[in-house]
Design a protein around this motif. Structure first.
Motif, PDB file in Angstrom:
ATOM      1  N   GLY A  66       0.548  -1.275  -0.075  1.00 36.15           N
ATOM      2  CA  GLY A  66       0.091   0.355   0.026  1.00 36.15           C
ATOM      3  C   GLY A  66       0.981   1.392  -0.240  1.00 36.15           C
ATOM      4  N   PRO A  76       2.843   3.784  -2.223  1.00 38.84           N
ATOM      5  CA  PRO A  76       2.923   4.797  -3.897  1.00 38.84           C
ATOM      6  C   PRO A  76       4.390   4.703  -4.011  1.00 38.84           C
ATOM      7  N   LEU A 122       7.011   6.501  -2.430  1.00 41.11           N
ATOM      8  CA  LEU A 122       7.518   6.351  -1.430  1.00 41.11           C
ATOM      9  C   LEU A 122       8.161   5.078  -1.423  1.00 41.11           C
ATOM     10  N   GLU A 182      11.887   6.550  -2.692  1.00 35.90           N
ATOM     11  CA  GLU A 182      12.465   7.085  -1.034  1.00 35.90           C
ATOM     12  C   GLU A 182      13.100   5.811  -0.650  1.00 35.90           C
ATOM     13  N   CYS A 183      12.252   4.818  -0.184  1.00 37.89           N
ATOM     14  CA  CYS A 183      13.251   4.271   0.852  1.00 37.89           C
ATOM     15  C   CYS A 183      13.772   3.154   0.065  1.00 37.89           C
ATOM     16  N   SER A 185      17.007   4.720  -0.077  1.00 38.46           N
ATOM     17  CA  SER A 185      18.243   4.847   1.709  1.00 38.46           C
ATOM     18  C   SER A 185      18.389   3.759   2.023  1.00 38.46           C
ATOM     19  N   VAL A 186      17.580   2.094   1.579  1.00 36.69           N
ATOM     20  CA  VAL A 186      17.825   1.197   1.964  1.00 36.69           C
ATOM     21  C   VAL A 186      19.433   0.701   0.515  1.00 36.69           C
ATOM     22  N   GLU A 216      15.482  -6.225  -0.075  1.00 36.55           N
ATOM     23  CA  GLU A 216      15.786  -5.788   1.677  1.00 36.55           C
ATOM     24  C   GLU A 216      14.497  -4.962   1.411  1.00 36.55           C
ATOM     25  N   ALA A 237      10.850  -6.706   1.320  1.00 32.36           N
ATOM     26  CA  ALA A 237      11.473  -7.005   2.415  1.00 32.36           C
ATOM     27  C   ALA A 237      10.466  -7.015   3.512  1.00 32.36           C
ATOM     28  N   LEU A 238      11.458  -5.435   3.883  1.00 33.74           N
ATOM     29  CA  LEU A 238      10.707  -4.555   5.086  1.00 33.74           C
ATOM     30  C   LEU A 238       9.410  -3.723   4.819  1.00 33.74           C
ATOM     31  N   LEU A 239       8.936  -3.333   3.468  1.00 34.01           N
ATOM     32  CA  LEU A 239       7.748  -2.779   3.175  1.00 34.01           C
ATOM     33  C   LEU A 239       6.627  -4.110   3.369  1.00 34.01           C
ATOM     34  N   LEU A 240       6.382  -4.742   3.320  1.00 33.13           N
ATOM     35  CA  LEU A 240       5.546  -5.565   2.948  1.00 33.13           C
ATOM     36  C   LEU A 240       4.779  -6.085   4.581  1.00 33.13           C
ATOM     37  N   PRO A 241       3.775  -6.055   4.630  1.00 32.62           N
ATOM     38  CA  PRO A 241       3.213  -6.190   5.927  1.00 32.62           C
ATOM     39  C   PRO A 241       3.247  -7.754   6.201  1.00 32.62           C
ATOM     40  N   ASP A 242       3.103  -7.433   7.300  1.00 30.53           N
ATOM     41  CA  ASP A 242       3.478  -8.812   8.140  1.00 30.53           C
ATOM     42  C   ASP A 242       1.829  -9.815   7.981  1.00 30.53           C
ATOM     43  N   GLY A 250      24.084  -1.778  -1.112  1.00 28.35           N
ATOM     44  CA  GLY A 250      24.183  -2.707   0.155  1.00 28.35           C
ATOM     45  C   GLY A 250      24.921  -1.534   1.222  1.00 28.35           C
TER      46      GLY A 250
END
Lengths: 353, 523
Positions: free
Chosen positions: B66, B68, B71, B74-75, B78-79, B84, B87-92, B413
């Protein structure tokens, strides 16, 4: 460290404005967390980039008074007020509410003519046994931090993180290694101490941490027994936990601990690249700042129509809030957005404990 | 999948070699044979073709999270790593146990993904995310995008396999050499005591040299050493067994089809012969620049015109198998003597009378487009891997040029969110023209300093690249230099890196394009 270009702020009823000295309230003639010496400073919390030396009068939340004294010197004129109790400056009334960041951290609510602004300083929503819990405050305008304002930052419950820290310590202990755990000496260190399973072994501290432990204990915060590492006999550290500021990593200070494993507790540990650059054995994701869902929730809970975003990932949060229909602006302050790299005083004066 | 992701985390979270090796041993001991095989395959850097362009995964992850597109970007910035970030953005999700063996994940999901319709791919990938924790998703995303990498050398992987199997590292290395296909049977053959011996096409593990530090006099008598030029080409083994010919690169690639002229030559070798050497481009009796060979190697079946323009030659320098017998333990001089009886082009043996004369030969190496000299003990066996003491490479000092930092780009990395990729310029009259890009050579502390300089001296940004006030001077070292029509400066350099920061120099002291071009003439 991102800086957004300076944004000129133009809203009705400006209860605060940005001046070269810091965030200023003209109708009350005071500053919030000024970065230059001023007449009157309202301070959100004791971290070095918010509580700066040299102002004439300081106002802070009562539980933060002791910390401010340690940071600003005994001679500084500091007035502590209880959370929720209004103080009047000129036409404005100022009330401090818990920010949940560290002991004594406060959100500053400024009211005049039925209009209100809240400057939240640094804050987190997760419960923390070493300080009062964050309290959402309704207001018209809200100033928020943005240290971790990207959706990749989502914190697990404390119980999960502390479970991992305890497992790491226990395993090291079984291998007769010391566990060196790095966390900022004011706030993070005490939160770590209060959260670990003290039955695993003895706990030692760096001088900078121990000094603040005293302050916390004198404010009635329960911390486990800690021993100043320099006061301990060398060779006794196997199986112990050592809490120290991040700047000790890789220093000669570590030599006394024999065989050890290192770990860092910080929100930045969420990202593998940060973890690896830190060159520690383990990274535990534990932050005293709000994560992405926390920032959005707190903005929502204030009901504010206008949001100013300072230090951190300013641009993404501003854009996101605008897309949700809020009036959001970036604000170029001098607050640092790195919870580990803040310049902190490391002089370890002798401690009697 | 769970265990493999744990293995990855264990290895990724430490810099200590022993912990890495014991984590691998623990995994390999407990894993079913096929899982162990796949793990070895990936740990050694094996990759499967990505079943879809990575931007598709980016789109699916953003949609499920969810978030856009802006965003997500942007992530990602940064990452610094797409797998990765996703993996960090996907909801649990409710079921995140990573159930199922590594083999099932690879053979029943990853491999079939290729060739599926986009909608089916999406369904499979999204479904797989539901079953994995964030750490497992990271590993899985890395595998799917063909970017899985663990910081472990081949030697350490082999050490772990050797420990698990009770066999010698040399045996494991030999059995793994070449294109090893992961399967349960392959793993069992790899670790079993009396494994059916090496296959017909199998090369030997390559023996590698160490850079010589210090003066050669310390090596003793010059006559105890076999001295040749160090060629800048592709290290390869030429195998003639039965009626077949195989050519393997050191990277474990089969090059047979790409070098038809070498196959033809190998057909004249007696059966049961394995030769080690360097493939170079060769015309008019001399070596061609590496760039020519590099161009040719990209072509699976080079055309007649290319074959004429860039003929290949194997400069042979060692003999590993003779009359079907492994002769690697014979002393080098005996192997060389046998090698000289074969119809091959040999890497010329040099006979300096003393080390001083050897120094002269080294200085002249560039005239032959060589990188320097190789020094090998006459009595040395052909060993395994990289050892110190018996084989040394003695490279010519690199070229060096003082240049000014003009553009910067963020790294990936470990270096995500720091500016670590730099472009350097030299003076062309009163303008700085870009002449080399470099990423390596600075310490972490220096990187941080340069990064903060860049942030406060950015002139303009073009996407991820920014132009920087020309102020910092660096000594750029590189190995080779060539004319190029693709580069603005008209030259291309090989292996550029930052030798050091020249804080003693101002931009005005940097070199000019004329000085750089003069280096062209010296080759």
């Amino acid at each position: 460290m991102k800086h957004s270009p300076h944004v000129s702020i133009c809203i009705e009823l400006p209860l605060i404005e940005l001046r070269p000295e810091g965030l200023y309230c003209p109708s009350g003639n005071f500053y919030v967390d000024p970065w230059k010496p001023v007449e009157r400073a309202v301070v959100t919390h004791g971290h070095a980039d918010h509580a700066r030396w040299g102002s004439k009068f300081y106002l802070c939340a009562k539980p933060g008074e002791g910390i401010l004294k340690v940071r600003l010197g005994k001679d500084a004129s500091i007035q502590g007020v209880p959370y929720g109790e209004a103080v009047h400056f000129g036409e404005t009334s100022v009330t401090l509410y818990p920010a949940g960041h560290i002991l004594g951290s406060a959100q500053v609510k400024i009211e005049a003519n039925g209009y209100s602004w809240v400057v939240s300083g640094d804050y987190k929503l997760e419960p923390d046994p070493t300080c009062a819990a964050f309290e959402p405050v309704r207001c018209n305008g809200f100033v928020t931090e943005a240290t971790f304002a990207l959706p990749i930052y989502r914190w697990a419950p404390d119980s999960v993180t502390f479970g991992m820290i305890n497992d790491w310590w226990r395993e090291n202990s079984q291998q007769n290694r010391a566990s060196i755990l790095y966390g900022y000496s004011l706030g993070k260190a005490q939160r770590l101490l209060a959260g670990v399973d003290r039955s695993i072994g003895p706990i030692y501290t760096h001088g900078a941490v121990e000094r603040l432990n005293h302050v916390y204990r004198s404010e009635g915060i329960a911390l486990p027994k800690t021993t100043y590492a320099l006061a301990a006999t060398a060779g006794k550290f196997a199986g112990s936990l050592v809490v120290a500021p991040p700047s000790m990593n890789g220093s000669t200070w570590l030599r006394r601990f024999g065989d050890f494993s290192t770990a860092m507790a910080s929100g930045w540990m969420q990202v593998r690249g940060h973890r690896r650059r830190r060159a520690v054995d383990r990274g535990f994701i534990l932050s005293d700042h709000a994560d992405w869902p926390g920032l959005l929730q707190s903005v929502r809970d204030t009901g504010a129509e206008t949001v100013w975003v300072t230090h951190g990932y300013i641009d993404p949060l501003v854009r996101w809030l605008r897309e949700q229909g809020l009036a959001a602006e970036g604000l170029a302050t001098h607050f640092e957005n790195d919870e580990d790299l803040q310049s902190e005083p490391l002089d370890s004066e002798p401690i009697t404990s | 999948m769970k265990q493999f992701a744990e293995l990855y985390s264990a290895m990724d979270s430490t810099t200590k070699i022993n912990i890495k090796v014991s984590a691998m041993e623990k995994y390999l001991q407990a894993a079913p044979a096929a899982d162990a095989a796949w793990a070895v395959y990936f740990l050694r850097g094996g990759k499967l073709c990505a079943p879809f362009p990575s931007k598709m995964m980016r789109g699916w992850a953003a949609e499920i999270a969810g978030v856009p597109a802006w965003l997500f970007a942007e992530c990602y910035e940064s990452v610094g790593d797409l797998a990765e970030t996703a993996a960090l953005l996907l909801p649990d999700a409710p079921e995140q146990d990573g159930l199922g063996s590594l083999t099932e994940w690879i053979e029943s999901r990853l491999i079939p993904l290729r060739g599926m319709a986009e909608e089916d791919q999406r369904r499979l990938v999204v479904d797989s995310w539901q079953q994995l924790s964030s750490a497992q998703r990271f590993v899985w995303n890395k595998l799917m995008t063909g970017s899985f990498r663990v910081g472990v050398s081949d030697g350490l992987v082999m050490r772990a396999i050797a420990a698990v199997s009770g066999l010698k590292v040399e045996v494991i290395a030999h059995r793994l050499a070449g294109a090893w296909k992961p399967s349960g049977e392959a793993w069992i053959a790899l670790v079993s005591e009396e494994s059916s011996d090496v296959g017909q096409s199998q090369p030997y593990p390559f023996y590698l040299s160490h850079p010589l530090e210090g003066e050669p006099e310390l090596l003793g008598n010059v006559t105890d050493w076999m001295i040749e030029r160090k060629w800048d080409g592709i290290r390869a083994q030429m195998i003639r067994r039965g009626d077949d010919v195989h050519i393997w690169s050191r990277g474990g690639e089969i090059l047979t089809e790409r070098f038809v002229e070498l196959v033809e030559q190998a057909a004249h070798l007696p059966k049961g012969t394995v030769v080690d050497g360097e493939i170079v481009g060769w015309r008019d009796n001399k070596v061609l620049p590496f760039a020519d060979l590099q161009h040719r190697i990209t072509l699976k079946r080079p055309s007649r015109a290319i074959l004429d323009k860039i003929p290949a030659r194997l400069l042979a320098f060692d003999l590993l198998e003779w009359q079907g017998r492994d002769v690697r333990t014979l002393p080098l001089q005996e192997r060389r003597a046998l090698l000289e009886t074969l119809p091959l082009h040999l890497s010329e043996r040099l006979h300096p009378v003393d080390w001083q004369a050897a120094r002269q030969l080294r200085l002249g190496a560039r005239d032959f487009l060589a990188e320097g000299l190789m020094l090998k003990r006459m009595d040395s066996e052909y060993g395994v891997g990289r050892e110190k003491g018996r084989w040394w490479k003695w490279k010519v000092d690199p070229y060096s040029v003082d240049a000014v930092l003009i553009y910067a780009q963020r790294g990936h990395g470990r270096r995500a969110s720091l500016y670590t990729d730099y472009t350097f310029g030299v003076w062309d009259k009163d303008k700085l023209v870009p002449f080399a890009k470099a990423y390596s050579g600075l310490t972490d502390t220096e990187i941080r300093e340069v990064d903060s300089f860049i942030r406060s001296h950015t002139i303009e940004k073009f996407g991820p690249v920014c132009t920087v006030t020309p102020q910092l001077v660096f000594e750029i070292a590189f190995e080779g230099i060539q004319q190029s029509t693709r580069h603005k400066s008209g030259i291309a350099v090989r292996f550029p890196r930052m030798a050091r920061r020249r804080t003693d120099k101002s931009p005005a002291d940097a070199d000019t394009i004329e000085t750089v071009k003069a280096l062209l003439l010296s080759t």
